[in-house]
Design a protein around this motif. Structure first.
Motif, PDB file in Angstrom:
ATOM      1  N   ILE A 185       0.840  -1.202   0.000  1.00  0.00           N
ATOM      2  CA  ILE A 185       0.000   0.000   0.000  1.00  0.00           C
ATOM      3  C   ILE A 185       0.875   1.253   0.000  1.00  0.00           C
ATOM      4  CG2 ILE A 185      -0.234   0.035   2.530  1.00  0.00           C
ATOM      5  CD1 ILE A 185      -3.130   1.078   2.053  1.00  0.00           C
ATOM      6  N   ALA A 186       0.491   2.235  -0.799  1.00  0.00           N
ATOM      7  CA  ALA A 186       1.214   3.501  -0.880  1.00  0.00           C
ATOM      8  C   ALA A 186       0.335   4.631  -0.372  1.00  0.00           C
ATOM      9  CB  ALA A 186       1.646   3.768  -2.320  1.00  0.00           C
ATOM     10  N   VAL A 187       0.958   5.582   0.300  1.00  0.00           N
ATOM     11  CA  VAL A 187       0.260   6.767   0.804  1.00  0.00           C
ATOM     12  C   VAL A 187       0.574   7.926  -0.130  1.00  0.00           C
ATOM     13  CG1 VAL A 187      -0.033   8.352   2.742  1.00  0.00           C
ATOM     14  CG2 VAL A 187       0.474   5.931   3.169  1.00  0.00           C
ATOM     15  N   LEU A 188      -0.447   8.513  -0.703  1.00  0.00           N
ATOM     16  CA  LEU A 188      -0.263   9.606  -1.652  1.00  0.00           C
ATOM     17  C   LEU A 188      -0.090  10.944  -0.919  1.00  0.00           C
ATOM     18  CD1 LEU A 188      -2.991   8.811  -4.339  1.00  0.00           C
ATOM     19  CD2 LEU A 188      -0.610   8.074  -4.285  1.00  0.00           C
ATOM     20  N   PRO A 189       0.537  11.924  -1.585  1.00  0.00           N
ATOM     21  CA  PRO A 189       0.532  13.283  -1.021  1.00  0.00           C
ATOM     22  C   PRO A 189      -0.901  13.741  -0.765  1.00  0.00           C
ATOM     23  CG  PRO A 189       2.035  13.144  -2.889  1.00  0.00           C
ATOM     24  CD  PRO A 189       1.283  11.847  -2.852  1.00  0.00           C
ATOM     25  N   VAL A 190      -1.094  14.522   0.279  1.00  0.00           N
ATOM     26  CA  VAL A 190      -2.430  14.936   0.700  1.00  0.00           C
ATOM     27  C   VAL A 190      -2.649  16.412   0.343  1.00  0.00           C
ATOM     28  CG1 VAL A 190      -4.023  15.151   2.638  1.00  0.00           C
ATOM     29  CG2 VAL A 190      -2.365  13.269   2.590  1.00  0.00           C
ATOM     30  N   PRO A 191      -3.417  16.702  -0.696  1.00  0.00           N
ATOM     31  CA  PRO A 191      -3.712  18.106  -1.002  1.00  0.00           C
ATOM     32  C   PRO A 191      -4.344  18.794   0.199  1.00  0.00           C
ATOM     33  CG  PRO A 191      -4.399  16.692  -2.815  1.00  0.00           C
ATOM     34  CD  PRO A 191      -4.029  15.780  -1.676  1.00  0.00           C
ATOM     35  N   PHE A 192      -3.808  19.959   0.566  1.00  0.00           N
ATOM     36  CA  PHE A 192      -4.258  20.704   1.740  1.00  0.00           C
ATOM     37  C   PHE A 192      -4.727  22.058   1.242  1.00  0.00           C
ATOM     38  CE2 PHE A 192      -3.901  19.473   6.165  1.00  0.00           C
ATOM     39  CZ  PHE A 192      -4.213  20.624   6.858  1.00  0.00           C
TER      40      PHE A 192
ATOM     41  N   ASP B 191     -11.334  29.102   0.834  1.00  0.00           N
ATOM     42  CA  ASP B 191     -11.620  30.508   0.560  1.00  0.00           C
ATOM     43  C   ASP B 191     -10.692  31.079  -0.510  1.00  0.00           C
ATOM     44  OD1 ASP B 191     -13.681  30.607   2.411  1.00  0.00           O
ATOM     45  OD2 ASP B 191     -12.331  31.105   4.056  1.00  0.00           O
ATOM     46  N   THR B 192      -9.402  30.768  -0.401  1.00  0.00           N
ATOM     47  CA  THR B 192      -8.423  31.342  -1.332  1.00  0.00           C
ATOM     48  C   THR B 192      -8.064  30.402  -2.465  1.00  0.00           C
ATOM     49  OG1 THR B 192      -6.541  30.485  -0.052  1.00  0.00           O
ATOM     50  CG2 THR B 192      -7.432  32.645   0.585  1.00  0.00           C
ATOM     51  N   GLN B 193      -8.471  29.112  -2.354  1.00  0.00           N
ATOM     52  CA  GLN B 193      -8.104  28.078  -3.322  1.00  0.00           C
ATOM     53  C   GLN B 193      -6.591  27.878  -3.400  1.00  0.00           C
ATOM     54  OE1 GLN B 193     -10.394  25.984  -5.003  1.00  0.00           O
ATOM     55  NE2 GLN B 193     -11.624  26.992  -3.419  1.00  0.00           N
ATOM     56  N   GLN B 194      -5.895  28.256  -2.333  1.00  0.00           N
ATOM     57  CA  GLN B 194      -4.451  28.071  -2.250  1.00  0.00           C
ATOM     58  C   GLN B 194      -4.164  26.716  -1.607  1.00  0.00           C
ATOM     59  OE1 GLN B 194      -1.816  30.382  -3.009  1.00  0.00           O
ATOM     60  NE2 GLN B 194      -3.327  31.603  -4.096  1.00  0.00           N
ATOM     61  N   SER B 195      -3.177  26.015  -2.174  1.00  0.00           N
ATOM     62  CA  SER B 195      -2.790  24.712  -1.647  1.00  0.00           C
ATOM     63  C   SER B 195      -1.387  24.803  -1.065  1.00  0.00           C
ATOM     64  CB  SER B 195      -2.833  23.658  -2.753  1.00  0.00           C
ATOM     65  OG  SER B 195      -2.650  22.366  -2.229  1.00  0.00           O
ATOM     66  N   SER B 196      -1.187  24.202   0.083  1.00  0.00           N
ATOM     67  CA  SER B 196       0.093  24.300   0.780  1.00  0.00           C
ATOM     68  C   SER B 196       0.937  23.053   0.536  1.00  0.00           C
ATOM     69  CB  SER B 196      -0.147  24.475   2.285  1.00  0.00           C
ATOM     70  OG  SER B 196       1.046  24.307   3.010  1.00  0.00           O
ATOM     71  N   GLU B 197       2.113  23.252  -0.067  1.00  0.00           N
ATOM     72  CA  GLU B 197       3.024  22.125  -0.294  1.00  0.00           C
ATOM     73  C   GLU B 197       3.542  21.576   1.025  1.00  0.00           C
ATOM     74  OE1 GLU B 197       7.179  21.083  -2.703  1.00  0.00           O
ATOM     75  OE2 GLU B 197       6.422  23.138  -2.639  1.00  0.00           O
ATOM     76  N   GLU B 198       3.857  22.470   1.953  1.00  0.00           N
ATOM     77  CA  GLU B 198       4.378  22.041   3.252  1.00  0.00           C
ATOM     78  C   GLU B 198       3.372  21.164   3.989  1.00  0.00           C
ATOM     79  OE1 GLU B 198       5.981  24.000   7.473  1.00  0.00           O
ATOM     80  OE2 GLU B 198       5.364  25.285   5.801  1.00  0.00           O
TER      81      GLU B 198
ATOM     82  N   ALA C 113       7.386  10.850 -12.627  1.00  0.00           N
ATOM     83  CA  ALA C 113       6.231  10.850 -13.528  1.00  0.00           C
ATOM     84  C   ALA C 113       5.589  12.230 -13.645  1.00  0.00           C
ATOM     85  CB  ALA C 113       5.189   9.838 -13.037  1.00  0.00           C
ATOM     86  N   GLY C 114       6.181  13.232 -12.979  1.00  0.00           N
ATOM     87  CA  GLY C 114       5.637  14.588 -13.062  1.00  0.00           C
ATOM     88  C   GLY C 114       4.374  14.788 -12.263  1.00  0.00           C
ATOM     89  N   ILE C 115       4.212  14.041 -11.168  1.00  0.00           N
ATOM     90  CA  ILE C 115       2.990  14.113 -10.359  1.00  0.00           C
ATOM     91  C   ILE C 115       3.338  14.615  -8.963  1.00  0.00           C
ATOM     92  CG2 ILE C 115       1.087  12.779  -9.365  1.00  0.00           C
ATOM     93  CD1 ILE C 115       1.463  10.808 -11.695  1.00  0.00           C
ATOM     94  N   ASP C 116       2.559  15.575  -8.458  1.00  0.00           N
ATOM     95  CA  ASP C 116       2.719  16.051  -7.096  1.00  0.00           C
ATOM     96  C   ASP C 116       1.357  16.407  -6.522  1.00  0.00           C
ATOM     97  OD1 ASP C 116       2.002  18.420  -8.282  1.00  0.00           O
ATOM     98  OD2 ASP C 116       3.972  19.363  -8.087  1.00  0.00           O
TER      99      ASP C 116
ATOM    100  N   ASP D 266      -4.900  14.612  -7.661  1.00  0.00           N
ATOM    101  CA  ASP D 266      -6.337  14.335  -7.706  1.00  0.00           C
ATOM    102  C   ASP D 266      -6.826  14.017  -9.116  1.00  0.00           C
ATOM    103  OD1 ASP D 266      -6.961  14.425  -5.092  1.00  0.00           O
ATOM    104  OD2 ASP D 266      -7.769  16.451  -5.077  1.00  0.00           O
ATOM    105  N   SER D 267      -6.150  14.567 -10.115  1.00  0.00           N
ATOM    106  CA  SER D 267      -6.603  14.383 -11.495  1.00  0.00           C
ATOM    107  C   SER D 267      -5.920  13.220 -12.201  1.00  0.00           C
ATOM    108  CB  SER D 267      -6.356  15.673 -12.299  1.00  0.00           C
ATOM    109  OG  SER D 267      -4.978  16.002 -12.307  1.00  0.00           O
ATOM    110  N   THR D 268      -5.068  12.492 -11.490  1.00  0.00           N
ATOM    111  CA  THR D 268      -4.370  11.346 -12.073  1.00  0.00           C
ATOM    112  C   THR D 268      -5.165  10.070 -11.818  1.00  0.00           C
ATOM    113  OG1 THR D 268      -2.255  12.434 -11.623  1.00  0.00           O
ATOM    114  CG2 THR D 268      -2.197  10.097 -12.198  1.00  0.00           C
ATOM    115  N   PRO D 269      -5.501   9.290 -12.848  1.00  0.00           N
ATOM    116  CA  PRO D 269      -6.275   8.053 -12.651  1.00  0.00           C
ATOM    117  C   PRO D 269      -5.579   7.088 -11.691  1.00  0.00           C
ATOM    118  CG  PRO D 269      -6.154   8.619 -14.980  1.00  0.00           C
ATOM    119  CD  PRO D 269      -5.200   9.536 -14.274  1.00  0.00           C
ATOM    120  N   ILE D 270      -6.369   6.433 -10.855  1.00  0.00           N
ATOM    121  CA  ILE D 270      -5.824   5.498  -9.872  1.00  0.00           C
ATOM    122  C   ILE D 270      -5.082   4.352 -10.552  1.00  0.00           C
ATOM    123  CG2 ILE D 270      -6.488   3.729  -8.180  1.00  0.00           C
ATOM    124  CD1 ILE D 270      -6.359   6.499  -7.019  1.00  0.00           C
ATOM    125  N   GLU D 271      -5.612   3.874 -11.691  1.00  0.00           N
ATOM    126  CA  GLU D 271      -4.931   2.771 -12.365  1.00  0.00           C
ATOM    127  C   GLU D 271      -3.531   3.170 -12.810  1.00  0.00           C
ATOM    128  OE1 GLU D 271      -8.169   4.331 -15.283  1.00  0.00           O
ATOM    129  OE2 GLU D 271      -7.904   3.971 -13.123  1.00  0.00           O
TER     130      GLU D 271
END
Length: 284
Positions: A109-116, A120-127, A165-168, A173-178
């Motif tokens: 099982i792999a744990v994916l990065p968690v979009p945070f 209100d601002t639609q800003q996502s925090s990398e940290e 693979a250029g994914i972060d 969220d937009s990358t297919p699970i398969e």
């Protein structure tokens, strides 16, 4: 007259054969980083661009290599493109390719990065995306005995494969699970997302003194009452935690939870709550 008819039939025959040959010609496949596949004929590759033409056309189209993940040539050769650190460079590769990058390891099982995301601002925090991913990863490791026979993929391995693979956290969220399962080489994935809003308010506390009567040389003296008010600024965090689990590309668990307390780290309790109630968790 008959000769003309025969000649016309022969011309049609050869045109048909030529068209069939052209139609059956194998084409190069350009796999872009947004998973779009373009079929055509690549005529030129440089450090920054490639040139190709579409089937049946002679017009050359120029495409920046930063948009390309891999080219599968008609002759069977593959070439991947590494654009890490902002540089555009191409490197030949005989590997399995952009999507099927790693052999699937069963019961992993792999744990994916968690979009945070601030709603209100639609800003996502990398940290915070990395922090939340690490928090979930550690929670799984701490309870590894409760998720047997599953093995948790090392976080460095997961993030390294995603980066290649250029994914972060921006496009996870937009990358297919398969595709993610193929890239990471796992048959199980845990994916979460945290959305939040922040509000602030002021609370005040007032302390009142009571009236007091004292004796002064047999005379009653009444004191003046007074009050003290203290103001406190309070910040409230309202979270929504989205939690999904996948096995062999199928979603096996999906829950949403809002923490009861509106405090800064209350999302962590929700993650733990949902994780313990997931199908992979067995109480011992």
């Amino acid at each position: 007259m008959k000769i003309k008819k025969v000649a016309a039939l022969l011309i049609l025959f050869f045109v048909s054969v030529f068209s069939f040959a052209q139609g059956g010609k194998k084409l190069d496949k350009i796999i872009k980083r947004d998973y779009t596949i373009i079929e055509g004929t690549v005529s030129k590759i440089s450090d920054k661009t490639i040139e190709y033409s579409l089937p049946g056309e002679t017009l050359l189209i120029v495409l920046d290599v930063s948009q390309i993940a891999r080219i599968d040539f008609a002759n069977g050769r593959s070439q991947t493109f590494d654009v890490s650190q902002g540089s555009s460079s191409a490197a030949p590769s005989s590997g399995s390719g952009y999507v099927a990058a790693t052999e699937i390891k069963q019961n992993t099982i792999a744990v994916l990065p968690v979009p945070f995301l601030n709603s209100d601002t639609q800003q996502s925090s990398e940290e915070m995306a990395k922090f939340a991913q690490n928090d979930m990863y550690n929670k799984l490791l701490d309870k590894s005995g409760n998720i047997a026979p599953l093995t948790v993929q090392d976080l460095r391995t997961t993030n390294s494969l995603l980066s290649k693979a250029g994914i972060d956290y921006h496009n996870i969220d937009s990358t297919p699970i398969e595709d993610l399962e193929k890239i990471l080489g796992v048959d199980n994935i845990v994916a979460a997302k945290v959305s939040y809003t922040i509000n602030s308010g002021t609370t005040s506390t007032t302390y009142n003194s009571g009236n007091a009567t004292i004796s002064n040389n047999d005379k009653k003296v009444k004191t003046n009452d007074y009050s003290t008010t203290t103001a406190n600024n309070q910040v409230y965090y309202y979270y929504t935690v989205y939690f999904d689990m996948y096995k062999n590309t199928s979603k096996i668990y999906s829950q949403t939870r809002k923490p009861f307390l509106a405090i800064k780290d209350s999302w962590m309790e929700s993650v733990q709550y949902l994780l313990k109630r997931s199908p992979i968790y067995v109480k011992k």
